[in-house]
Motif scaffolding. Structure first.
Motif, PDB file in Angstrom:
ATOM      1  N   SER A 279       8.313  46.639  47.179  1.00 21.75           N
ATOM      2  CA  SER A 279       7.888  47.096  45.928  1.00 21.75           C
ATOM      3  C   SER A 279       6.678  46.377  45.515  1.00 21.75           C
ATOM      4  CB  SER A 279       9.088  46.700  44.821  1.00 21.75           C
ATOM      5  OG  SER A 279      10.079  47.589  44.978  1.00 21.75           O
ATOM      6  N   PHE A 280       6.684  45.015  45.620  1.00 18.67           N
ATOM      7  CA  PHE A 280       5.408  44.316  45.346  1.00 18.67           C
ATOM      8  C   PHE A 280       4.245  44.857  46.335  1.00 18.67           C
ATOM      9  CE2 PHE A 280       2.486  40.809  45.970  1.00 18.67           C
ATOM     10  CZ  PHE A 280       2.137  40.433  44.654  1.00 18.67           C
ATOM     11  N   LEU A 281       4.465  45.145  47.324  1.00 18.48           N
ATOM     12  CA  LEU A 281       3.330  45.375  48.473  1.00 18.48           C
ATOM     13  C   LEU A 281       2.866  46.805  48.042  1.00 18.48           C
ATOM     14  CD1 LEU A 281       4.620  44.032  51.911  1.00 18.48           C
ATOM     15  CD2 LEU A 281       2.710  43.103  50.425  1.00 18.48           C
ATOM     16  N   ALA A 282       3.886  47.829  47.664  1.00 14.80           N
ATOM     17  CA  ALA A 282       3.572  49.088  47.409  1.00 14.80           C
ATOM     18  C   ALA A 282       2.433  49.018  46.244  1.00 14.80           C
ATOM     19  CB  ALA A 282       4.754  50.058  46.992  1.00 14.80           C
ATOM     20  N   ALA A 283       3.100  48.314  45.326  1.00  7.28           N
ATOM     21  CA  ALA A 283       2.242  48.038  44.035  1.00  7.28           C
ATOM     22  C   ALA A 283       0.723  47.458  44.236  1.00  7.28           C
ATOM     23  CB  ALA A 283       2.881  47.367  42.982  1.00  7.28           C
ATOM     24  N   TYR A 284       0.490  46.299  45.008  1.00  2.00           N
ATOM     25  CA  TYR A 284      -0.443  45.783  44.858  1.00  2.00           C
ATOM     26  C   TYR A 284      -1.311  45.465  46.234  1.00  2.00           C
ATOM     27  CZ  TYR A 284       0.806  44.298  40.100  1.00  2.00           C
ATOM     28  OH  TYR A 284       1.276  44.322  38.840  1.00  2.00           O
ATOM     29  N   ILE A 285      -0.814  46.005  47.248  1.00  2.00           N
ATOM     30  CA  ILE A 285      -1.431  45.879  48.616  1.00  2.00           C
ATOM     31  C   ILE A 285      -2.966  46.271  48.594  1.00  2.00           C
ATOM     32  CG2 ILE A 285      -0.520  47.851  49.696  1.00  2.00           C
ATOM     33  CD1 ILE A 285      -1.010  44.531  51.329  1.00  2.00           C
ATOM     34  N   THR A 286      -3.140  47.580  47.921  1.00  2.00           N
ATOM     35  CA  THR A 286      -4.687  48.166  47.906  1.00  2.00           C
ATOM     36  C   THR A 286      -5.465  47.292  47.420  1.00  2.00           C
ATOM     37  OG1 THR A 286      -3.366  50.378  47.790  1.00  2.00           O
ATOM     38  CG2 THR A 286      -5.719  50.058  47.526  1.00  2.00           C
ATOM     39  N   LEU A 287      -5.138  46.338  46.511  1.00  2.90           N
ATOM     40  CA  LEU A 287      -6.112  45.413  45.961  1.00  2.90           C
ATOM     41  C   LEU A 287      -6.914  44.714  46.874  1.00  2.90           C
ATOM     42  CD1 LEU A 287      -4.732  44.448  42.238  1.00  2.90           C
ATOM     43  CD2 LEU A 287      -6.679  45.573  42.894  1.00  2.90           C
ATOM     44  N   PRO A 288      -5.830  43.910  47.736  1.00  2.64           N
ATOM     45  CA  PRO A 288      -6.598  42.943  48.597  1.00  2.64           C
ATOM     46  C   PRO A 288      -7.303  43.519  49.959  1.00  2.64           C
ATOM     47  CG  PRO A 288      -4.112  42.851  48.485  1.00  2.64           C
ATOM     48  CD  PRO A 288      -4.487  43.538  47.533  1.00  2.64           C
ATOM     49  N   ILE A 289      -6.798  45.052  50.063  1.00  2.00           N
ATOM     50  CA  ILE A 289      -7.450  45.676  51.125  1.00  2.00           C
ATOM     51  C   ILE A 289      -8.948  46.133  50.629  1.00  2.00           C
ATOM     52  CG2 ILE A 289      -7.504  47.981  52.203  1.00  2.00           C
ATOM     53  CD1 ILE A 289      -4.706  47.701  52.586  1.00  2.00           C
ATOM     54  N   VAL A 290      -9.187  46.580  49.363  1.00  2.00           N
ATOM     55  CA  VAL A 290     -10.441  46.963  48.951  1.00  2.00           C
ATOM     56  C   VAL A 290     -11.194  45.779  48.825  1.00  2.00           C
ATOM     57  CG1 VAL A 290     -11.659  47.893  46.871  1.00  2.00           C
ATOM     58  CG2 VAL A 290      -9.412  48.826  47.633  1.00  2.00           C
ATOM     59  N   ILE A 291     -10.923  44.456  48.635  1.00  2.00           N
ATOM     60  CA  ILE A 291     -11.426  43.338  48.200  1.00  2.00           C
ATOM     61  C   ILE A 291     -11.912  42.775  49.676  1.00  2.00           C
ATOM     62  CG2 ILE A 291     -11.120  40.727  47.576  1.00  2.00           C
ATOM     63  CD1 ILE A 291      -9.394  41.425  45.419  1.00  2.00           C
ATOM     64  N   VAL A 292     -11.071  42.978  50.639  1.00  2.00           N
ATOM     65  CA  VAL A 292     -11.373  42.515  52.098  1.00  2.00           C
ATOM     66  C   VAL A 292     -12.624  43.374  52.584  1.00  2.00           C
ATOM     67  CG1 VAL A 292     -10.525  42.329  54.409  1.00  2.00           C
ATOM     68  CG2 VAL A 292      -9.188  41.589  52.758  1.00  2.00           C
ATOM     69  N   LEU A 293     -12.349  44.763  52.491  1.00  2.00           N
ATOM     70  CA  LEU A 293     -13.514  45.543  52.805  1.00  2.00           C
ATOM     71  C   LEU A 293     -14.758  45.251  52.123  1.00  2.00           C
ATOM     72  CD1 LEU A 293     -11.789  48.979  52.670  1.00  2.00           C
ATOM     73  CD2 LEU A 293     -12.467  47.924  54.712  1.00  2.00           C
ATOM     74  N   TYR A 294     -14.734  45.047  50.734  1.00  2.59           N
ATOM     75  CA  TYR A 294     -16.015  44.524  50.058  1.00  2.59           C
ATOM     76  C   TYR A 294     -16.477  43.288  50.302  1.00  2.59           C
ATOM     77  CZ  TYR A 294     -18.715  42.995  45.835  1.00  2.59           C
ATOM     78  OH  TYR A 294     -19.577  42.517  45.146  1.00  2.59           O
ATOM     79  N   MET A 295     -15.802  42.175  50.523  1.00  4.81           N
ATOM     80  CA  MET A 295     -16.292  40.990  51.093  1.00  4.81           C
ATOM     81  C   MET A 295     -16.621  40.809  52.451  1.00  4.81           C
ATOM     82  SD  MET A 295     -16.391  39.270  48.191  1.00  4.81           S
ATOM     83  CE  MET A 295     -16.700  37.725  49.068  1.00  4.81           C
ATOM     84  N   GLY A 296     -15.748  41.561  53.221  1.00  2.00           N
ATOM     85  CA  GLY A 296     -16.413  41.470  54.544  1.00  2.00           C
ATOM     86  C   GLY A 296     -17.648  42.186  54.906  1.00  2.00           C
TER      87      GLY A 296
END
Length: 563
Positions: free
Chosen positions: A491-508
């Protein structure tokens, strides 16, 4: 058109054309270079008519989220939170739509998309993250809608395996998108027309039942708002539980709207008379939101109770078909026979249409990424009909995740898809609203604010309000997992996993290419593409209705030609 050499000098920094041509990431030269190889790769074509764009704007919004998803929210939170959440989300979507209208009407260029505007008005790394977020979300939405269509077909007993239905539905959607863009527009026009007529019919039936006009002549009124009650307290007693019920409904209701307004922008580069048709679609969008979503959900709360056994049984069965639709439950309770099959057909058309629109949106998102140099150049390739067929193919392959629904536990997997796409949509809207504010600031700097072909009252204040609500929704969308005994990793991953993915794409992207934190306002390019848009606007001849019927059709569908 304003002379670039005479604008933007109010603050002593020069206009946008003072940008150094060696700037790799910012300015108009980058876009010009991206559009210079048309002879090699081909281009998209303006094959979408006004009636197509009107129905794309509305039809893409109406999917299984309204017809089926509202049932689960109603049973969890009660009628008041369901209706109020749709009112609030409709307001946010209206703001998003108006911002998109201003952006796309200014420069409706080939490959128009939100990431293209983000790169142009904010900075490239954020555009990179936004673009891939959009593409991924649209591909997942195609999978969700195809899966829903196959399960809806299974509502009628038949011996054909679900994998066959999945293949048929997906194949038809791909064929409508791969050949000529007008095929997509025409199919979406008729798909959307059917489901719009269906929802109008359901609203009419709901009004009749409200006043006791059903077969059993039982006047419903707002009975179910009183018993079992307007609110079902969520996770806490009293007023706190009522507020949490509303917030839960607000988070869930976003899926019914998510990423639908962007369909207008993605179609802008392939639309006839974009300066006339895009603002028209944006203006009329609010009335359609009010009618189909706000009135539609109000009817739901009138015709079915939140604790209805049929509703709870349909939801607990794990099937996304008409058995879990509150419209079906209400009609069955009213004693109307055979109408559930008609509604199931409407839901099937709805899912098919939404999948059709999301495949178009996903392929055009990838095409736009390629135009701006943020995806492999091969995805710029178009066939002789102006269709970016590699983009359609790859997005379709991603949508093949729909075959997970053949295996056991697929309902859980696709609930993940729903959660992931919803949060992806909220993040996308946050980036979009930030982009609009930078766009508006650049127009102010260059003295062009009064030259906008489409203007929205209340700006920029309504954008700030919508932006604040979306940020809070994004951060709290999984608040339930933080209650004692409610936390699960899934449940936690479904709710928030997209946030770090977008941040990693942005920072990378930012670290690899060393892009600036943001594009300075004096270097934002507000001119490239404007000359062509001005030229097309000058050549455009609006249709003139010859009789009352044609005038009515033009008002509803904005028909482009009346001869």
């Amino acid at each position: 058109m304003s002379d670039p050499s005479k604008t933007g000098g109010e603050k002593g920094t020069g206009g946008p054309h003072d940008t150094e041509i060696t700037d790799k990431y910012v300015g108009h030269v980058d876009l010009d270079d991206a559009l210079s190889d048309n002879a090699k790769y081909g281009t998209t074509q303006r094959g979408l008519k006004s009636r197509h764009i009107q129905l794309i704007a509305l039809g893409g919004c109406i999917g299984t989220g309204l017809f089926v998803g509202t049932g689960a929210t109603l049973s969890t939170t009660g009628p008041a939170p369901l209706w109020l959440s749709f009112v609030v989300i409709s307001g946010i979507v209206w703001v998003v739509m108006q911002c998109l209208g201003e952006l796309s009407a200014w420069v409706p260029v080939e490959g128009s998309s939100v990431p293209l505007y983000v790169k142009r008005y904010v900075e490239p790394s954020l555009a990179f993250a936004a673009g891939w977020n959009y593409w991924y979300a649209y591909a997942m939405l195609v999978a969700s809608e195809v899966s829903a269509a196959a399960v809806v077909i299974d509502y009628w007993p038949n011996p054909i395996p679900v994998a066959v239905w999945l293949t048929i539905v997906l194949a038809v959607i791909v064929m409508l998108n791969i050949f000529v863009v007008s095929w997509y527009g025409e199919s979406e026009f008729w798909f959307a027309s059917i489901k719009i007529l269906g929802i109008i019919g359901l609203i009419f039936v709901g009004i009749v039942l409200f006043f006791g006009g059903g077969p059993n002549q039982d006047r419903l009124g707002f009975r179910y708002w009183q018993r079992p009650g307007a609110f079902i307290p969520f996770a806490a007693p009293g007023n706190t539980g009522k507020f949490l019920a509303f917030w839960t409904a607000l988070v869930r209701s976003g899926f019914a709207f998510i990423l639908s307004p962007e369909l207008i922008v993605l179609a802008a580069g392939e639309t006839e008379a974009p300066r006339r048709n895009i603002p028209k679609a944006a203006k009329r969008f609010v009335y359609r939101l009010m009618f189909f979503y706000i009135i539609g959900t109000l009817v739901i709360t009138v015709i079915v109770a939140s604790d209805d056994d049929l509703l709870l049984q349909g939801i607990s069965s794990g099937k996304g078909n008409a058995g879990a639709s509150p419209f079906v439950v209400g009609i069955k309770r009213a004693g109307i026979r055979a109408l559930d099959h008609v509604i199931n057909g409407v839901i099937l058309t709805s899912a098919w249409s939404a999948g059709n629109s999301f495949l178009f949106a996903g392929s055009r998102s990838l095409y736009s990424l390629a135009l701006s140099g943020q995806a492999p150049r091969i995805f710029r390739t178009c066939n002789k009909h102006g269709v970016p067929y590699y983009c359609v193919g790859v997005t379709s392959l991603m949508a093949c995740l729909v075959y997970l629904s053949v295996s056991s536990g697929s309902a859980t997997v696709f609930q993940w898809f729903v959660n992931l796409t919803t949060i992806s949509g909220y993040i996308a809207w946050i980036i979009l609203l930030i982009t609009y504010l930078r766009f508006r600031r650049a127009l102010e700097f260059n003295g062009l604010l009064d030259q906008r072909p489409y203007r929205v009252p209340g700006q920029p204040y309504v954008t700030y309000v919508a932006l604040s609500v979306l940020v809070i929704l994004t951060l709290t969308n999984g608040f339930q997992v933080f209650f004692p005994g409610k936390f699960t990793v899934s449940s936690f991953l479904a709710a928030y996993i997209t946030l770090p993915i977008v941040i990693v794409l942005y920072m990378g992207h930012k670290i690899w290419f060393r892009t600036p934190l943001y594009t300075r306002v004096d270097k934002i390019d507000v001119y490239t593409g404007k000359e062509e848009a001005d030229r097309l606007e000058a050549l455009d001849v609006p249709p003139v209705a010859k009789n009352w019927l044609q005038k009515s059709l033009n008002n509803v569908w904005s028909l482009p030609r009346v001869k």
